[in-house]
Design an enzyme around this catalytic site. Structure first.
Site, PDB file in Angstrom:
ATOM      1  N   TRP B 138      14.068 -32.045  24.704  1.00 19.19           N
ATOM      2  CA  TRP B 138      13.513 -32.521  23.785  1.00 19.19           C
ATOM      3  C   TRP B 138      14.698 -33.697  23.194  1.00 19.19           C
ATOM      4  O   TRP B 138      16.034 -33.262  23.268  1.00 19.19           O
ATOM      5  CB  TRP B 138      13.371 -31.670  22.557  1.00 19.19           C
ATOM      6  CG  TRP B 138      12.889 -32.295  21.195  1.00 19.19           C
ATOM      7  CD1 TRP B 138      11.844 -33.161  21.015  1.00 19.19           C
ATOM      8  CD2 TRP B 138      13.326 -32.153  19.917  1.00 19.19           C
ATOM      9  NE1 TRP B 138      11.732 -33.488  19.880  1.00 19.19           N
ATOM     10  CE2 TRP B 138      12.650 -32.707  19.030  1.00 19.19           C
ATOM     11  CE3 TRP B 138      14.482 -31.203  19.453  1.00 19.19           C
ATOM     12  CZ2 TRP B 138      12.785 -32.609  17.558  1.00 19.19           C
ATOM     13  CZ3 TRP B 138      14.573 -31.056  18.142  1.00 19.19           C
ATOM     14  CH2 TRP B 138      13.896 -31.769  17.190  1.00 19.19           C
ATOM     15  N   ASP B 255      14.911 -22.157  21.537  1.00 15.89           N
ATOM     16  CA  ASP B 255      14.106 -23.219  20.706  1.00 15.89           C
ATOM     17  C   ASP B 255      12.601 -22.692  21.021  1.00 15.89           C
ATOM     18  O   ASP B 255      12.317 -22.845  22.200  1.00 15.89           O
ATOM     19  CB  ASP B 255      14.503 -24.743  21.172  1.00 15.89           C
ATOM     20  CG  ASP B 255      13.711 -25.640  20.460  1.00 15.89           C
ATOM     21  OD1 ASP B 255      13.865 -26.580  20.490  1.00 15.89           O
ATOM     22  OD2 ASP B 255      12.882 -25.262  19.569  1.00 15.89           O
ATOM     23  N   LYS B 291       3.467 -26.787  15.155  1.00 13.47           N
ATOM     24  CA  LYS B 291       2.479 -26.881  15.995  1.00 13.47           C
ATOM     25  C   LYS B 291       1.373 -25.676  16.012  1.00 13.47           C
ATOM     26  O   LYS B 291       0.095 -25.956  15.696  1.00 13.47           O
ATOM     27  CB  LYS B 291       3.221 -27.086  17.296  1.00 13.47           C
ATOM     28  CG  LYS B 291       3.514 -28.299  17.980  1.00 13.47           C
ATOM     29  CD  LYS B 291       4.938 -28.612  17.242  1.00 13.47           C
ATOM     30  CE  LYS B 291       5.467 -29.701  17.868  1.00 13.47           C
ATOM     31  NZ  LYS B 291       6.632 -30.183  17.190  1.00 13.47           N
TER      32      LYS B 291
END
Lengths: 414, 445
Positions: B138, B255, B291
């Site tokens: 990311w 993560d 999300k």
């Protein structure tokens, strides 16, 4: 062996420790005059009626979703926030040289401003630029700037304990002696913790020196509207400095004046010389935001934005704010009257001269200890009380407690 | 003269610039496969039905107010969020050695963890501790750790572009203590100690001695649905990774931004995190509810901390409080309330899992259909990776020139890396997207 084996235990934040001790206290007449949040006369938290109304509007609005806000925040919130601080007719706004960053309460706004200044102000990554905070000041100011990387955070004279007022001579002297380009954190109104603000004449003197000596103006504005009940009056100092041509930052909090403490609604207003400088500054602030919280939370900003941008709701909000400010003024009057009636030694004019949520009572640490341990009246070791903690039910008890503290515990000089 | 006159213009964040360009594009068939947010089959954002329900519950609850949350956040949110990651019956939780910090999305959780580590991990203020992030990862990982003060943020091998899969050998290599000599012919000879020198031997081949991965280095691992590649280690591979990391005392920083969203099953998506806890790691897990709850803009995140025991945990949390206090003071309530109410109510929890499955299901369907269409078109190359990869993203394998073609000629917006957001595909645009990929691959090398 734990990888965390050497991590020391950090002391708790004083104001929250105070509240925790208060909660555990079983005494029936206990009073919490610690943390800075508004309370009704029933000593309850108050969700502003306009806030409840707008929350319903939001939940019923099918046109809203939860997509990411822009990094700098909700556009309508940003423009409305700057207007609240600088005024609807602000020339600087019209000139296109005012912008800002939606931030996590006043703390978040201070932090983004501090991070930016450390990286880009007075050189590149100049962590040696002195940052001045008032003596005393909000207990978190020092740490916010230190954690942003500044190595030299200094006090400027502010509170004169002997006369219980502003040490103007000391303040002006510090301004004259500060290295050029030093950053000064100024309280826009309702100074925390002293409740003592410069007069307009005094602000003018401060401004003159700061301009002459190229000092950076960083306003902390956490009580606009809450201090006097009048938004414009409370913003006078900020607007004066802008009209004098300063480039400056204003860290605004909507925690108190909207009662939205836990939604973390804040704004860092940036006033630059022109739109081009503003644009580059904001682009760097975006980078800082991106690595801190990515983009800000929506709910609180939506509530504030809807309210500020709708004439009816705005009027209702101002009325709610006045309700809070007036109750504080009433408690100030009554506390002073009661102390005078009790014949409590000392002068108590400062109770009504000071403005905003807090009063610097002048009680010394031993007297504070007495108040807590013997009377179960909780206040900060500095002698700071939250006027919102006073109610018609407890004000007699509090006045009597102060009286006892002053008469039974010596006025030690240390 | 402005005090800001020397401030340089910062480059915009790529993914948001892409969306901006998309918004400005007038082409009727334009498609946005950039930013990672779920879209319905109509190409619209989706507020989860359970979220709408809970928002109404909140607004009608007269007992709620807006008083400051504790510095570490809403207690019911913190505990339920950690349970989601570690499992209802997690022994670590029962042993009181799991704590949490409510944070501003996954970013905020990473930030808090990074700030803590830079102050207190591997010594005092040891900003030289290497931080390893996957290659690729990311785009914000590097900057979050750098801004927390770390001076040495390095890549670990992850994506094998040639084979379009995990470079597992390379990954393990980067975890191991390996000093190796590389000759000009590319042959590597491995040694078992840490030494560092450069030399030339008598037969004129040049050798370099490289030192890999110091002990105590921090590794940022994607719990599932790796961003941007969509390629995760298998359970066997995770076990091997764990073995090396335990042996080499490497710090585990997960993560976890897509739990539930990747496979549709919360527990399945948390397998790696739970495995690492079960073999005894102390670790951090940065959780995002952006999300899987579709609560992108309320910034709901949680930093779960697993320590050896309650005492260590307590000291860690006390220091986290100090870091939070100077960053945002205390976290925002709305999103945490929504998640907390949902997770703590059996009915709402079931409804949420169902909403999550809806999203994951649609993504899986688009994957299957895209692959089928590309195969139907006879597009050169293999497209198995489209359905083998999981989560929101697919690493298509398109090179930067092909991506440019897609954006400029076809008005299909995707990241320069070739990453597409599967959620951007709909039954209306999938043919156009498949054709566009076909054109890009056949016309642009």
């Amino acid at each position: 062996m734990s990888v965390f084996g050497d991590v020391p235990l950090a002391p708790p934040v004083a104001v929250f420790k105070l509240s925790a001790d208060f909660r555990e206290d079983g005494h029936p007449q206990k009073v919490n005059l610690g943390v800075g949040a508004y309370r009704t006369d029933d000593c309850q938290p108050w969700v502003l009626p306009v806030v409840k109304k707008v929350e319903r509007l939001i939940v019923e609005d099918a046109g809203l979703n939860h997509e990411y806000l822009p990094i700098l925040g909700l556009p309508e919130f940003r423009s409305a926030s700057s207007k609240v601080a600088l005024g609807d007719g602000s020339a600087a706004i019209k000139d296109g040289r005012v912008g800002g960053v939606q931030a996590l309460g006043g703390t978040g706004a201070l932090r983004i401003g501090a991070e930016f200044l450390r990286r880009w102000y007075n050189g590149v990554n100049n962590t040696a630029t002195p940052v001045y905070v008032s003596a005393p000041t909000w207990e978190n100011h020092n740490s916010v700037f230190a954690d942003a990387g500044f190595k030299d955070i200094r006090p400027y004279h502010y509170w004169d304990a002997a006369k219980r007022g502003l040490d103007l001579a000391g303040l002006l002297d510090d301004l004259e002696k500060a290295p050029e380009h030093s950053v000064f954190v100024l309280h826009a109104c309702a100074h925390n913790p002293t409740g003592t603000d410069p007069t307009r004449e005094e602000w003018k003197q401060i401004s003159e020196i700061m301009k002459r000596r190229s000092l950076f103006v960083f306003f902390d504005s956490a009580y606009q509207g809450f201090a006097s009940g009048d938004l414009d009056k409370d913003a006078w100092a900020i607007r004066y400095f802008v009209s004098e041509g300063f480039e400056l930052f204003i860290a605004q909090s909507f925690s108190k004046n909207f009662g939205l403490y836990n939604e973390r609604v804040g704004y860092l207003t940036v006033v630059a010389r022109d739109s081009e400088n503003l644009s580059r500054t904001l682009s760097q602030m975006e980078k800082i935001v991106r690595t801190t919280w990515s983009n800000p939370p929506s709910q609180g900003a939506r509530i504030v934005s809807k309210t500020l941008n709708c004439p009816e709701l705005f009027a209702e909000w101002k009325s709610n704010v006045k309700t809070m400010a007036d109750r504080v003024l009433l408690m100030r009057d009554q506390l002073k009257a009661k102390l005078q009636a009790l014949g409590t030694p000392g002068t108590w004019d400062h109770i009504t001269q000071q403005i905003g949520m807090f009063s610097f009572t002048g009680l010394n640490p031993k007297q504070v200890e007495y108040m807590i341990a013997e009377k179960h009246v909780y206040l900060m070791a500095s002698g700071r009380i939250n006027m919102c903690g006073l109610t018609t039910s407890n004000i007699d008890y509090i006045a009597q407690s102060i009286h006892d503290a002053v008469t039974k515990v010596p006025q030690c000089r240390s | 003269m402005s005090v800001f006159c020397e401030v340089p213009q910062a480059a915009p964040v790529a993914v948001f610039k892409l969306s901006q360009d998309f918004n400005n594009d007038q082409f009727p068939n334009k498609v946005n496969l950039g930013v990672g947010a779920y879209r319905t089959d109509e190409g619209q954002p989706w507020v989860l039905p359970v979220v709408k329900k809970v928002e109404k519950i909140i607004v009608q609850d007269g007992s709620l107010n807006h008083e400051y949350l504790p510095i570490l956040g809403l207690p019911d949110f913190r505990s339920s969020a950690s349970k989601i990651a570690l499992g209802e019956d997690s022994p670590a939780i029962q042993e009181n050695r799991v704590g949490a910090v409510q944070c501003l999305g996954g970013t905020g959780a990473l930030k808090m963890g990074a700030e803590f580590l830079s102050r207190f991990y591997n010594g005092n203020k040891n900003t030289k501790t290497p931080i390893y992030v996957s290659a690729p990862t990311w785009e914000n990982h590097n900057a979050v750790f750098a801004n927390a003060g770390f001076e040495d943020v390095r890549p670990y091998k992850y994506w094998d572009a040639e084979n379009r899969g995990l470079d597992f050998a390379g990954f393990l290599e980067d975890l191991e203590v390996s000093c190796f000599l590389t000759g000009l012919n590319g042959v590597r000879l491995y040694f078992g100690h840490d030494s560092f020198s450069l030399g030339v031997n008598s037969t004129c081949s040049i050798f370099c001695l490289q030192q890999s991965c110091p002990e105590h280095s921090v590794f940022v691992l994607h719990a599932c649905a790796h961003n941007p590649t969509g390629t995760d280690p298998t359970q066997e591979q995770w076990m091997q990774i764990a073995e090396v990391m335990m042996r080499r005392k490497l710090f585990v920083f997960f993560d976890s931004a897509y739990q539930g969203f990747a496979s549709g099953c919360l527990d399945k998506d948390a397998w790696a995190v739970r495995y690492f806890v079960s073999v005894g790691f102390e670790m951090f897990c940065a959780q995002s509810f952006s999300k899987n709850f579709g609560l992108y803009n309320e910034r709901v995140g949680n930093l779960t901390i697993v320590a050896r025991d309650a005492d260590n945990l307590k000291r860690v949390l006390s220091q986290m409080e100090k870091i939070v206090r100077t960053t945002w003071s205390n976290p925002p309530s709305q999103g945490a309330r929504i998640v907390s109410i949902t997770l703590n109510s059996p009915e709402l929890f079931t409804e949420w899992k169902d909403n999550v499955k809806t999203m994951a299901g649609r993504v899986l369907m688009m994957r299957a259909q895209l692959k089928a269409k590309l195969q139907g078109l006879g597009t050169p190359g293999t497209w198995e990776h489209i359905t083998e990869q999981i989560g929101m993203f697919s690493f298509t394998g398109l090179n930067s020139k092909q991506v440019e073609y897609m954006v400029k000629e076809r008005h299909v917006y995707l990241m320069a890396s070739g990453r597409i957001n599967m959620c951007g595909l709909t039954s209306s645009n999938i043919n156009y997207v498949a054709e566009s990929i076909h054109e890009a691959v056949t016309r642009v090398q």
